[in-house]
Design an enzyme around this catalytic site. Structure first.
Site, PDB file in Angstrom:
ATOM      1  N   SER A 117       0.833  -1.201   0.000  1.00 48.40           N
ATOM      2  CA  SER A 117       0.000   0.000   0.000  1.00 48.40           C
ATOM      3  C   SER A 117       0.872   1.257   0.000  1.00 48.40           C
ATOM      4  CB  SER A 117      -0.958  -0.046   1.191  1.00 48.40           C
ATOM      5  OG  SER A 117      -2.028   0.861   1.036  1.00 48.40           O
ATOM      6  N   ASP A 171      -9.895  -5.142  -4.129  1.00 49.28           N
ATOM      7  CA  ASP A 171      -9.288  -4.150  -3.237  1.00 49.28           C
ATOM      8  C   ASP A 171     -10.237  -2.966  -3.051  1.00 49.28           C
ATOM      9  OD1 ASP A 171      -7.645  -2.164  -2.000  1.00 49.28           O
ATOM     10  OD2 ASP A 171      -5.861  -3.160  -2.787  1.00 49.28           O
ATOM     11  N   HIS A 202      -7.872  -5.606   0.266  1.00 47.59           N
ATOM     12  CA  HIS A 202      -6.619  -4.880   0.532  1.00 47.59           C
ATOM     13  C   HIS A 202      -5.854  -5.636   1.615  1.00 47.59           C
ATOM     14  CE1 HIS A 202      -4.151  -1.347   0.000  1.00 47.59           C
ATOM     15  NE2 HIS A 202      -4.127  -1.111   1.297  1.00 47.59           N
TER      16      HIS A 202
END
Length: 223
Positions: A117, A171, A202
């Protein structure tokens, strides 16, 4: 510049390789450190894992709440999501950490950079800008900051470096399309990128962890 603090997972033997793994927003180096035993690396591997802690800073989209982050996020709009100044400051701090490893005797060619991320944003920012070649880069569930400056700022040092770009098809934080856009930008610029996707949100999943383990062992083979 003070060196970033980090969780240090050392191998049983003297390390001859290293993985620097950057966490996501609101997490810390402790968040990903437990993944090392899950990777199922050979018993006598000599890979040192460093999980740096991002600085604590106010995050605009979270009402200015203080949390660990590699940069501020001002808006959910991907075209303006990453605070460029923060990205560059964190990229410099991670570079200093890699430089320290090199100074301690682990060559750049035996260092792999990974990021999830926000951490992946920093990894993808560094990939085309570092002056030396790494063993590999993993960009997990992430996107690219300042893609418009890629062409003018990139070096050729990591043009042939193996780059693994992973994303979840579901996600809910970083859109699947943003991961694809980062992959395509690097591919178009001539980098050695490979795309893998997983039926997940995610996060990370068991199949992905197995693939990551293979990638690490491929790029950091025993000497």
């Amino acid at each position: 510049m003070a060196l970033l603090p980090f969780v240090d997972v050392k191998p049983a033997a003297q390390a001859d390789a290293a993985v620097v793994w950057l966490h996501g927003l609101g997490d810390s180096g402790d968040g990903f450190a437990p993944i090392v035993p899950e990777l199922g690396l050979p018993k006598h591997h000599k890979i040192r894992f460093l999980f740096p802690h991002a600085p604590v800073r106010p995050i605009t989209i979270n009402g200015g709440m203080q949390m660990r982050g590699w940069y501020d996020i001002k808006t959910w709009d991907l075209n303006d999501r990453a605070d460029e100044t923060g990205v560059r400051e964190s990229a410099a701090a991670v570079t200093a950490l890699i430089d320290k490893l090199i100074e301690q005797g682990i060559p750049a060619s035996r260092i792999l950079l990974a990021g999830f991320s926000q951490g992946g944003v920093i990894a993808l920012h560094l990939l085309p800008r570092l002056p030396y070649q790494l063993a590999g880069v993993m960009a997990l569930s992430t996107y690219m900051a300042v893609p418009g400056k890629l062409k003018e700022e990139m070096t050729t040092a990591n043009k042939t470096t193996a780059v693994l770009v992973n994303h979840g098809t579901h996600d809910e934080v970083v859109p699947y399309s943003a991961g694809q856009a980062a992959f395509n930008a690097l591919k178009f610029a001539g980098f050695n990128v490979k795309w893998s996707e997983y039926r997940m949100g995610h996060s990370v999943c068991p199949q992905q962890i197995a693939d990551i383990s293979r990638f690490i062992q491929q790029q950091l083979p025993a000497l």
